[in-house]
Scaffold this motif. Structure first.
Motif, PDB file in Angstrom:
ATOM      1  N   GLU A 114       0.875  -1.420  -0.084  1.00 54.39           N
ATOM      2  CA  GLU A 114      -0.153   0.008  -0.051  1.00 54.39           C
ATOM      3  C   GLU A 114       0.711   1.356   0.049  1.00 54.39           C
ATOM      4  O   GLU A 114       0.328   2.335   0.057  1.00 54.39           O
ATOM      5  N   GLN A 115       2.292   1.335   0.045  1.00 60.66           N
ATOM      6  CA  GLN A 115       3.017   2.324   0.067  1.00 60.66           C
ATOM      7  C   GLN A 115       3.178   3.090  -1.349  1.00 60.66           C
ATOM      8  O   GLN A 115       2.756   2.314  -2.365  1.00 60.66           O
ATOM      9  N   MET A 116       3.595   4.139  -1.538  1.00 62.15           N
ATOM     10  CA  MET A 116       3.876   4.796  -2.760  1.00 62.15           C
ATOM     11  C   MET A 116       5.068   4.921  -2.786  1.00 62.15           C
ATOM     12  O   MET A 116       5.785   5.415  -1.982  1.00 62.15           O
ATOM     13  N   GLU A 141      -3.538   4.771  -9.449  1.00 65.33           N
ATOM     14  CA  GLU A 141      -3.215   5.304  -8.260  1.00 65.33           C
ATOM     15  C   GLU A 141      -1.777   5.886  -8.348  1.00 65.33           C
ATOM     16  O   GLU A 141      -0.629   4.983  -8.139  1.00 65.33           O
ATOM     17  N   ARG A 181       1.288   3.315  -6.360  1.00 69.99           N
ATOM     18  CA  ARG A 181       0.925   2.306  -5.429  1.00 69.99           C
ATOM     19  C   ARG A 181       1.629   1.138  -5.837  1.00 69.99           C
ATOM     20  O   ARG A 181       1.447   0.625  -6.823  1.00 69.99           O
TER      21      ARG A 181
END
Length: 158
Positions: free
Chosen positions: A80-82, A112, A123
């Protein structure tokens, strides 16, 4: 009268699979499991060795196996990190170019993302999912029209 040996030359097979003989000799034949020649086709009135013959079914079976869909990338814990594409590559343990070569296809699929100055962050989960969809395996271009390996000598400017 002697019977001509059964089989196909690499040049004939290359034409059938849309490659050049040089590409097959330089890149496919050295790979593990590539079928061994089964004989030679006698060519009268020529100098040099006769062309090697191969079992066409064995060549086709090897090609199917060698160009199989690659193993999907596992979803990392940081899904879920960018991250930048380089950051995603480091998470997956691959060289950055392994992923950045798909930048256009990733951008077309991944909504995303956010721009931070000159960097684009994506994402991680969306990039991994996109890569698992678009990667086609070794020796297969994402866009066959742009694949320089499939150009014949009659089409040099393409």
């Amino acid at each position: 009268m002697s019977k001509e040996p059964e089989g196909i030359t690499l040049a004939e097979w290359a034409a059938e699979v849309g490659r050049s003989e040089k590409n097959i000799r330089n890149f496919w034949r050295p790979q593990g499991g590539f079928p061994a020649p089964i004989g030679r086709r006698p060519t009268p009135h020529t100098t040099g060795p006769d062309p090697e013959l191969y079992d066409e079914a064995a060549l086709d079976a090897w090609r199917t196996q060698a160009l199989a869909q690659p193993t999907p990338y596992p979803m990392p814990a940081e899904a879920e990190q960018m991250r930048t594409l380089g950051g995603v590559a480091r998470l997956l343990g691959v060289d950055g170019k392994t992923i950045s070569q798909y930048r256009d296809a990733i951008e077309a699929r991944v909504q995303e993302r956010e721009q931070r100055g000159s960097r684009t962050l994506y994402r991680v989960s969306a990039v991994v999912e996109a890569l698992n969809e678009i990667r086609r395996g070794p020796g297969v271009a994402a866009d066959s029209e742009q694949d320089r390996r499939r150009r014949s000598p009659a089409q040099p400017g393409r």
